[in-house]
Design an enzyme around this catalytic site. Structure first.
Site, PDB file in Angstrom:
ATOM      1  N   GLU A 211       0.720 -13.901  11.706  1.00  0.00           N
ATOM      2  CA  GLU A 211       1.341 -12.669  12.581  1.00  0.00           C
ATOM      3  C   GLU A 211       1.091 -11.417  11.658  1.00  0.00           C
ATOM      4  O   GLU A 211       1.343 -11.554  10.385  1.00  0.00           O
ATOM      5  CB  GLU A 211       2.766 -13.099  12.768  1.00  0.00           C
ATOM      6  CG  GLU A 211       2.949 -14.056  13.993  1.00  0.00           C
ATOM      7  CD  GLU A 211       2.323 -13.480  15.194  1.00  0.00           C
ATOM      8  OE1 GLU A 211       2.290 -12.722  15.545  1.00  0.00           O
ATOM      9  OE2 GLU A 211       1.898 -14.881  15.913  1.00  0.00           O
TER      10      GLU A 211
ATOM     11  N   ARG B  78      -0.705   9.201 -10.162  1.00  0.00           N
ATOM     12  CA  ARG B  78      -0.527   7.946  -9.383  1.00  0.00           C
ATOM     13  C   ARG B  78      -0.103   6.731  -9.682  1.00  0.00           C
ATOM     14  O   ARG B  78       0.507   5.789  -9.223  1.00  0.00           O
ATOM     15  CB  ARG B  78      -2.123   7.501  -8.972  1.00  0.00           C
ATOM     16  CG  ARG B  78      -2.826   8.519  -8.158  1.00  0.00           C
ATOM     17  CD  ARG B  78      -4.375   8.263  -7.753  1.00  0.00           C
ATOM     18  NE  ARG B  78      -4.569   6.916  -7.179  1.00  0.00           N
ATOM     19  CZ  ARG B  78      -4.495   6.518  -5.805  1.00  0.00           C
ATOM     20  NH1 ARG B  78      -3.823   7.243  -4.902  1.00  0.00           N
ATOM     21  NH2 ARG B  78      -4.537   5.201  -5.539  1.00  0.00           N
TER      22      ARG B  78
ATOM     23  N   TRP C 140       2.942   8.004  -2.392  1.00  0.00           N
ATOM     24  CA  TRP C 140       4.260   8.251  -2.839  1.00  0.00           C
ATOM     25  C   TRP C 140       4.387   9.180  -4.099  1.00  0.00           C
ATOM     26  O   TRP C 140       5.053  10.003  -4.017  1.00  0.00           O
ATOM     27  CB  TRP C 140       4.928   6.718  -3.221  1.00  0.00           C
ATOM     28  CG  TRP C 140       6.294   6.955  -3.563  1.00  0.00           C
ATOM     29  CD1 TRP C 140       7.319   7.006  -2.614  1.00  0.00           C
ATOM     30  CD2 TRP C 140       6.932   7.078  -4.909  1.00  0.00           C
ATOM     31  NE1 TRP C 140       8.515   6.788  -3.415  1.00  0.00           N
ATOM     32  CE2 TRP C 140       8.324   6.956  -4.757  1.00  0.00           C
ATOM     33  CE3 TRP C 140       6.375   7.282  -6.251  1.00  0.00           C
ATOM     34  CZ2 TRP C 140       9.064   7.293  -5.742  1.00  0.00           C
ATOM     35  CZ3 TRP C 140       7.212   7.622  -7.113  1.00  0.00           C
ATOM     36  CH2 TRP C 140       8.504   7.479  -7.161  1.00  0.00           C
TER      37      TRP C 140
ATOM     38  N   THR D 113     -10.409  -6.952  -5.451  1.00  0.00           N
ATOM     39  CA  THR D 113     -11.425  -7.132  -6.255  1.00  0.00           C
ATOM     40  C   THR D 113     -12.513  -5.783  -6.005  1.00  0.00           C
ATOM     41  O   THR D 113     -13.470  -5.645  -6.885  1.00  0.00           O
ATOM     42  CB  THR D 113     -12.579  -8.171  -5.499  1.00  0.00           C
ATOM     43  OG1 THR D 113     -12.734  -8.165  -4.208  1.00  0.00           O
ATOM     44  CG2 THR D 113     -12.283  -9.553  -6.062  1.00  0.00           C
ATOM     45  N   GLU D 114     -11.940  -5.055  -4.989  1.00  0.00           N
ATOM     46  CA  GLU D 114     -12.532  -3.589  -4.900  1.00  0.00           C
ATOM     47  C   GLU D 114     -11.767  -2.635  -5.649  1.00  0.00           C
ATOM     48  O   GLU D 114     -12.352  -1.546  -5.915  1.00  0.00           O
ATOM     49  CB  GLU D 114     -12.328  -3.354  -3.401  1.00  0.00           C
ATOM     50  CG  GLU D 114     -13.180  -3.962  -2.343  1.00  0.00           C
ATOM     51  CD  GLU D 114     -13.003  -5.392  -2.263  1.00  0.00           C
ATOM     52  OE1 GLU D 114     -11.907  -5.837  -2.098  1.00  0.00           O
ATOM     53  OE2 GLU D 114     -14.193  -6.136  -2.072  1.00  0.00           O
TER      54      GLU D 114
ATOM     55  N   HIS E  68       2.534   3.452  -8.866  1.00  0.00           N
ATOM     56  CA  HIS E  68       2.472   2.030  -9.246  1.00  0.00           C
ATOM     57  C   HIS E  68       3.710   1.395  -9.920  1.00  0.00           C
ATOM     58  O   HIS E  68       4.274   0.324  -9.837  1.00  0.00           O
ATOM     59  CB  HIS E  68       1.300   1.753 -10.098  1.00  0.00           C
ATOM     60  CG  HIS E  68      -0.200   2.043  -9.138  1.00  0.00           C
ATOM     61  ND1 HIS E  68      -0.295   1.641  -7.990  1.00  0.00           N
ATOM     62  CD2 HIS E  68      -1.104   2.725  -9.638  1.00  0.00           C
ATOM     63  CE1 HIS E  68      -1.372   2.069  -7.433  1.00  0.00           C
ATOM     64  NE2 HIS E  68      -1.905   2.882  -8.446  1.00  0.00           N
TER      65      HIS E  68
ATOM     66  N   LEU F 221      11.595 -20.177  -4.909  1.00  0.00           N
ATOM     67  CA  LEU F 221      10.610 -19.549  -4.366  1.00  0.00           C
ATOM     68  C   LEU F 221       9.447 -19.277  -4.959  1.00  0.00           C
ATOM     69  O   LEU F 221       9.236 -19.375  -6.237  1.00  0.00           O
ATOM     70  CB  LEU F 221      10.992 -17.990  -3.802  1.00  0.00           C
ATOM     71  CG  LEU F 221       9.897 -16.961  -3.225  1.00  0.00           C
ATOM     72  CD1 LEU F 221      10.541 -16.273  -2.050  1.00  0.00           C
ATOM     73  CD2 LEU F 221       9.244 -16.103  -4.402  1.00  0.00           C
TER      74      LEU F 221
ATOM     75  N   GLY G 244      -0.077   5.375  -4.242  1.00  0.00           N
ATOM     76  CA  GLY G 244      -0.775   6.641  -4.668  1.00  0.00           C
ATOM     77  C   GLY G 244      -0.139   7.984  -3.923  1.00  0.00           C
ATOM     78  O   GLY G 244       0.228   9.114  -4.662  1.00  0.00           O
TER      79      GLY G 244
ATOM     80  N   ASP H 287       0.869  -1.164   0.099  1.00  0.00           N
ATOM     81  CA  ASP H 287      -0.003   0.028   0.108  1.00  0.00           C
ATOM     82  C   ASP H 287       0.805   1.298  -0.146  1.00  0.00           C
ATOM     83  O   ASP H 287       1.863   1.434   0.540  1.00  0.00           O
ATOM     84  CB  ASP H 287      -0.842  -0.070   1.230  1.00  0.00           C
ATOM     85  CG  ASP H 287      -2.179   0.876   1.154  1.00  0.00           C
ATOM     86  OD1 ASP H 287      -2.272   1.550   0.071  1.00  0.00           O
ATOM     87  OD2 ASP H 287      -2.615   1.071   2.129  1.00  0.00           O
TER      88      ASP H 287
ATOM     89  N   SER I 190      -8.136  -5.614   4.331  1.00  0.00           N
ATOM     90  CA  SER I 190      -8.572  -5.128   3.435  1.00  0.00           C
ATOM     91  C   SER I 190      -8.963  -6.246   2.277  1.00  0.00           C
ATOM     92  O   SER I 190      -8.657  -6.086   1.199  1.00  0.00           O
ATOM     93  CB  SER I 190      -7.856  -4.024   2.570  1.00  0.00           C
ATOM     94  OG  SER I 190      -7.630  -2.834   3.318  1.00  0.00           O
TER      95      SER I 190
HETATM   96  C1  FPP Z   1      -2.054   0.263  -3.222  1.00  0.00           C
HETATM   97  O1  FPP Z   1      -1.491   1.444  -3.234  1.00  0.00           O
HETATM   98  C2  FPP Z   1      -1.556  -0.484  -4.184  1.00  0.00           C
HETATM   99  C3  FPP Z   1      -2.170  -0.891  -5.515  1.00  0.00           C
HETATM  100  C4  FPP Z   1      -3.513  -1.115  -5.384  1.00  0.00           C
HETATM  101  C5  FPP Z   1      -1.441  -1.810  -6.491  1.00  0.00           C
HETATM  102  C6  FPP Z   1      -0.183  -2.571  -6.290  1.00  0.00           C
HETATM  103  C7  FPP Z   1       0.467  -2.810  -7.583  1.00  0.00           C
HETATM  104  C8  FPP Z   1       1.795  -2.702  -7.552  1.00  0.00           C
HETATM  105  C9  FPP Z   1       2.753  -2.527  -6.469  1.00  0.00           C
HETATM  106  C10 FPP Z   1       2.337  -2.777  -8.821  1.00  0.00           C
HETATM  107  C11 FPP Z   1       2.442  -4.216  -9.572  1.00  0.00           C
HETATM  108  C12 FPP Z   1       2.774  -5.296  -8.770  1.00  0.00           C
HETATM  109  C13 FPP Z   1       3.565  -6.415  -9.278  1.00  0.00           C
HETATM  110  C14 FPP Z   1       3.516  -7.782  -8.416  1.00  0.00           C
HETATM  111  C15 FPP Z   1       4.119  -6.453 -10.572  1.00  0.00           C
HETATM  112  P1  FPP Z   1      -2.473   2.680  -3.486  1.00  0.00           P
HETATM  113  O2  FPP Z   1      -2.843   3.111  -4.861  1.00  0.00           O
HETATM  114  O3  FPP Z   1      -3.823   2.195  -2.652  1.00  0.00           O
HETATM  115  O4  FPP Z   1      -1.931   3.839  -2.669  1.00  0.00           O
HETATM  116  P2  FPP Z   1      -2.741   4.934  -1.773  1.00  0.00           P
HETATM  117  O5  FPP Z   1      -3.388   4.277  -0.709  1.00  0.00           O
HETATM  118  O6  FPP Z   1      -1.448   5.700  -1.233  1.00  0.00           O
HETATM  119  O7  FPP Z   1      -3.436   5.737  -2.518  1.00  0.00           O
END
Ligand code: FPP
Length: 226
Positions: A193, A25, A17, A58-59, A29, A123, A15, A12, A182
């Site tokens: 844990e 946003r 960052w 899914t959300e 990613h 892995l 966005g 998480d 979530s």
């Molecule tokens: C949550 O941050 C992150 C996501 C919904 C997407 C996660 C995807 C990646 C890290 C990229 C692809 C992954 C792989 C395995 C190649 P957010 O957008 O909710 O951030 P915020 O809470 O700061 O808005």
């Protein structure tokens, strides 16, 4: 030191960052995806056998269509660009989640990647796409009903989860300071844990993973026992 066999991560903060840097946003990613390879390598080095990553829930379909399509393209590109390196490192790539809402092209890439790495001995990297813990339980119960099972047990449900051969996560990590599950691995995390860090996912690094593993190893896992 006790090393968790299965670590699951809620990645998480992408966005935030990006927003902190005045970037869109999706840039967050992209940065988040760029650190995955190093984390996978480090996880393998410290002895973790299974690493589950929550890439799209899914959300997440509720996000603006540009972000959804950007994330889907990113995942497709990730598979295309990283598959050979993952293979070279003995990583088995697997996916968990609903398949029916994923584009045919991405689904084909996911299936090909799974087939190409099925015999890898290192892995197991489990990327959760269109994944929801409640949906997984609904799918398992639907399968139970279809199979005519009347003796409903933990085992009969577990056997019908998306990846029944994968052990439950020992440690679930969530980045970015949010203290929520979530809808991630609801059934499987019954005795996991949890480790929360304020670090945003794009800033997560080997040292952060080490800290989470150290925290895990110092805990007394009684799993309901005395
Ligand atoms: C949550 O941050 C992150 C996501 C919904 C997407 C996660 C995807 C990646 C890290 C990229 C692809 C992954 C792989 C395995 C190649 P957010 O957008 O909710 O951030 P915020 O809470 O700061 O808005």
């Amino acid at each position: 030191m006790a090393v968790p066999e299965h670590v699951a991560i809620i990645m998480d903060g992408n966005g935030r960052w990006a927003t902190k840097r005045g970037l869109p946003r999706l840039a967050g990613h992209h940065k988040g995806a760029s650190i995955v390879e190093g984390i996978v390598r480090h996880a393998a080095d410290v002895g973790i056998k299974y690493l589950s990553l929550y890439a799209f829930s899914t959300e997440n379909w509720k996000r603006l269509s540009d972000e959804v399509s950007g994330l889907m393209s990113l995942l497709e590109r990730y598979i295309a660009e990283k598959l050979s390196a993952l293979k070279a490192n003995g990583v088995r790539l697997r996916f968990a989640g609903r398949k029916d809402r994923i584009s045919l092209r991405l689904r084909a890439a996911m299936e090909a990647a799974e087939a190409e790495t099925v015999d890898a001995g290192g892995l197991q990297l489990i990327v959760c796409i269109d994944y929801g813990g409640r949906q997984e339980i609904i799918d398992a119960v639907t399968a139970l009903v279809a199979d005519g099972v009347t003796d409903v047990t933990e085992e009969s449900i577990s056997k019908r989860m998306y990846l029944p051969d994968v052990p439950d996560p020992d440690l679930v990590i969530r980045t970015s300071g949010e203290l929520r599950v979530s809808n991630f691995l609801l059934w499987e995390s019954a005795y996991s844990e949890f480790y929360f860090t304020d670090t945003l996912w794009p800033d997560f690094d080997d040292a952060e993973l080490d800290k989470a593993v150290e925290s895990y190893s110092s805990r007394d896992r009684r799993k309901g026992g005395a």
